[in-house]
Design a protein around this motif. Structure first.
Motif, mmCIF file in Angstrom:
data_model
loop_
_atom_site.group_PDB
_atom_site.id
_atom_site.type_symbol
_atom_site.label_atom_id
_atom_site.label_comp_id
_atom_site.label_asym_id
_atom_site.label_seq_id
_atom_site.Cartn_x
_atom_site.Cartn_y
_atom_site.Cartn_z
ATOM 1 N N UNK A 1 -5.288 73.814 37.707
ATOM 2 C CA UNK A 1 -5.287 72.912 38.832
ATOM 3 C C UNK A 1 -3.920 71.958 38.815
ATOM 4 N N UNK A 2 -3.457 71.965 39.672
ATOM 5 C CA UNK A 2 -1.991 71.239 39.572
ATOM 6 C C UNK A 2 -1.963 70.069 40.585
ATOM 7 N N UNK A 3 -1.123 69.059 40.495
ATOM 8 C CA UNK A 3 -0.896 67.822 41.082
ATOM 9 C C UNK A 3 0.170 67.713 41.543
ATOM 10 N N UNK A 4 0.542 67.288 42.924
ATOM 11 C CA UNK A 4 1.713 67.116 43.839
ATOM 12 C C UNK A 4 2.531 65.932 42.922
ATOM 13 N N UNK A 5 1.978 65.219 42.284
ATOM 14 C CA UNK A 5 2.620 63.993 41.475
ATOM 15 C C UNK A 5 2.102 64.005 39.955
ATOM 16 N N UNK B 1 -13.804 76.025 42.447
ATOM 17 C CA UNK B 1 -13.475 76.772 43.541
ATOM 18 C C UNK B 1 -12.171 76.347 43.940
ATOM 19 N N UNK B 2 -11.104 77.436 44.311
ATOM 20 C CA UNK B 2 -10.074 77.403 45.015
ATOM 21 C C UNK B 2 -10.058 76.507 46.390
ATOM 22 N N UNK B 3 -8.815 75.535 46.290
ATOM 23 C CA UNK B 3 -8.916 74.645 47.412
ATOM 24 C C UNK B 3 -7.798 73.491 47.025
ATOM 25 N N UNK B 4 -7.684 72.753 48.025
ATOM 26 C CA UNK B 4 -6.724 71.436 47.947
ATOM 27 C C UNK B 4 -8.004 70.430 47.973
ATOM 28 N N UNK B 5 -7.402 69.197 47.109
ATOM 29 C CA UNK B 5 -8.111 68.074 47.461
ATOM 30 C C UNK B 5 -7.424 66.734 47.427
ATOM 31 N N UNK C 1 0.210 53.805 49.666
ATOM 32 C CA UNK C 1 0.849 54.797 49.202
ATOM 33 C C UNK C 1 0.090 56.262 49.636
ATOM 34 N N UNK C 2 0.870 57.214 49.846
ATOM 35 C CA UNK C 2 0.288 58.575 50.318
ATOM 36 C C UNK C 2 -0.810 59.198 49.085
ATOM 37 N N UNK C 3 -1.860 59.708 49.431
ATOM 38 C CA UNK C 3 -2.684 59.994 48.373
ATOM 39 C C UNK C 3 -1.890 61.498 47.691
ATOM 40 N N UNK C 4 -2.115 61.727 46.556
ATOM 41 C CA UNK C 4 -1.483 63.016 46.180
ATOM 42 C C UNK C 4 -2.551 64.353 46.338
ATOM 43 N N UNK C 5 -2.210 65.306 45.978
ATOM 44 C CA UNK C 5 -2.797 66.687 46.589
ATOM 45 C C UNK C 5 -3.063 67.358 45.235
ATOM 46 N N UNK C 6 -4.423 67.593 44.685
ATOM 47 C CA UNK C 6 -4.761 68.527 43.793
ATOM 48 C C UNK C 6 -5.212 69.834 44.286
ATOM 49 N N UNK C 7 -4.379 70.787 43.636
ATOM 50 C CA UNK C 7 -4.749 72.250 44.224
ATOM 51 C C UNK C 7 -5.285 72.970 42.973
ATOM 52 N N UNK C 8 -6.277 73.662 43.518
ATOM 53 C CA UNK C 8 -7.146 74.521 42.490
ATOM 54 C C UNK C 8 -6.690 75.997 43.070
ATOM 55 N N UNK C 9 -6.275 76.813 41.892
ATOM 56 C CA UNK C 9 -6.081 78.298 42.416
ATOM 57 C C UNK C 9 -6.029 79.181 41.217
ATOM 58 N N UNK C 10 -5.874 80.484 41.398
ATOM 59 C CA UNK C 10 -5.932 81.471 40.299
ATOM 60 C C UNK C 10 -4.886 81.142 39.461
ATOM 61 N N UNK C 11 -4.940 81.662 38.185
ATOM 62 C CA UNK C 11 -4.026 81.433 37.214
ATOM 63 C C UNK C 11 -3.907 82.711 36.398
#
Length: 485
Positions: A75-79, A92-96, A282-292
């Motif tokens: 899980x990675x954060x845009x900020x 589950x892979x996806x963006x939130x 402020x603009x919400x940040x994006x949390x991305x879930x993907x394969x590692x």
């Protein structure tokens, strides 16, 4: 003509009796010692085998237990200045979309305190009864909430019983209160130096959230000066508040989650911890879930390492040894059951079907140990990402699947605490060790009896020999005397 005295052989009855007693039980003792050493080696080997299987099954449960997956997720954060996030294999892979309105903080307040003379509360028996201070933890906005109360006995706080209560003694009493249990910590901060120095009692809640706001109830404090000091408005160093995060549009109240902790688990398989609030608008940040890929490789490598460790233990127990180089054989070198165990474990790594471990880069060397080709693993995962989990399966007792399920089911036949092969063998070997101990006791009794018998006989023989020697000397002296006449 002189006659030479008869010289009889000399010996020690004690060493002679010991030598004869040793010879008397030599055969039986050799046999018993061999059997005892074998039984002790078997007990040690069974412990080694049990530990190796247990460690392997624990590893299987960790890597391929119920709800587990060999495929790692990240899980990675845009900020990253606003928080941290981790994902389990079930995520589950996806963006939130995530918006941090407010982070949770603890309560921290401070009081300027000096030393308090408790002489007004001195009782006829010489003790001081300054009363009880109560610390309450509750959300001040929730009037219906029942506060958590920490009672502090002020008489006990005067630890040296000198009738003076210091801020430091009060802090110790708060920390040691039976009601506290680590809910609130009390410390002393000294402000200034010399005569102008003042002690500040700092109270901090150990948990965040509005419900952990600290307040004092001084109605039970009997000393007027102490009560007045604690009733004064404290310095608020941190206001307890809940964390507020929107998982979606920050203007939509239905996406808002409010809680005492900064760690949120609202997204399945994902843990997000907020560390900093965002400015309104402020603009919400994006949390991305993907394969590692790195995490998946590490999981598969752990599977390989765990298997190799088990096989190494089995190989050692079954080793034929090397007499030429004085290397002893393993305790189960000639044990058909343990040999069958090793062979079955190896066979279970080769399931029938199209998929194989080799297709995912897991191959066996000539000695049976596994190795991993990570590049081949990633290549096959790109073609068939779900195949690895299908192949490895689940190490479950109730619903086993795949290689892990087959291995775990078979190993349970050995590791089960009541019906497993190891327990049955351990019980049988323990019974044998008990019988060998009894036999050793009986043999020791026979040795002692033989030793005492031989000691008595040869002590008597030594005495008789001594008497005969004396008589021989007497006759020799007599004959020599007659000859000289």
């Amino acid at each position: 003509m002189a006659t030479s005295a008869i010289t009889a052989p000399t010996y020690d009855p004690t060493s002679t009796a010991k030598a004869l007693a040793d010879k008397y039980i030599e055969g039986a003792q050799t046999q018993l010692t061999t059997q005892t050493n074998t039984a002790n080696a078997t007990a040690k080997a069974l412990t080694t085998l049990s530990s190796a299987i247990s460690a392997y099954q624990t590893s299987l449960a960790s890597l391929a237990g119920i709800g587990k997956s060999m495929l790692a997720q990240s899980a990675t954060l845009s900020d990253t200045t606003l928080g941290t996030a981790t994902a389990s294999s079930t995520a589950t892979p996806g963006t939130y979309s995530v918006f941090v309105k407010q982070v949770a903080t603890p309560s921290q307040i401070a009081y300027n305190l000096g030393d308090f003379d408790l002489s007004a509360e001195k009782q006829p028996d010489g003790t001081y009864q300054p009363g009880v201070l109560k610390l309450n933890l509750a959300d001040p906005a929730d009037l219906a909430a029942t506060p958590v109360t920490i009672n502090v006995d002020l008489a006990a706080a005067d630890a040296d019983k000198n009738g003076t209560l210091t801020a430091r003694e009060l802090a110790v009493a708060i920390n040691q209160s039976a009601d506290n249990g680590g809910k609130v910590t009390a410390g002393i901060v000294t402000i200034g130096t010399g005569a102008s120095a003042t002690s500040r009692l700092v109270l901090s809640s150990t948990k965040t959230g509005a419900a952990n706001t600290i307040s004092l109830d001084t109605t039970g404090v009997l000393d007027a000066n102490l009560q007045a000091a604690l009733n004064a408005a404290p310095t608020v160093m941190s206001t307890a508040q809940d964390a507020i995060v929107n998982f979606g549009d920050p203007t939509d109240p239905t996406t808002e989650v409010k809680q005492a902790s900064n760690t949120f688990t609202n997204i399945d398989g994902v843990s997000f911890t907020a560390t900093k609030a965002q400015a309104p608008g402020a603009t919400p940040i994006t949390l991305t879930v993907g394969g590692n890929a790195t995490g998946t490789t590490a999981n598969v490598q752990a599977f390989v390492d765990a298997y190799n460790k088990l096989k190494s233990a089995l190989d050692g127990l079954l080793s034929a040894g090397d007499p030429k180089n004085n290397v002893a054989a393993g305790a189960f070198a000639h044990d058909a059951g343990v040999t069958a165990l090793r062979n079955r474990v190896v066979d279970l790594l080769r399931p029938s079907g199209v998929l194989s471990l080799a297709s995912y880069g897991i191959t066996a060397a000539h000695d049976g140990t596994l190795s991993l080709d990570s590049a081949r693993l990633q290549k096959q995962l790109a073609v068939n990402p779900t195949g690895l989990d299908t192949l490895i399966g689940t190490a479950s007792t109730s619903a086993p699947t795949g290689i892990a399920g087959s291995l775990n089911t078979y190993l349970n036949m050995w590791s089960n605490a009541t019906t497993g092969q190891i327990q049955e063998r351990t019980d049988a070997n323990s019974s044998l060790q008990s019988r060998l101990t009894e036999r050793q006791t009986d043999l020791d009794d026979k040795y002692n009896a033989a030793y005492q018998r031989y000691l008595k006989q040869y002590t008597a023989l030594q005495a008789l020999q001594s008497t005969m020697q004396n008589n021989s000397s007497m006759f020799s002296a007599l004959f020599n005397s007659n000859s000289s006449n």
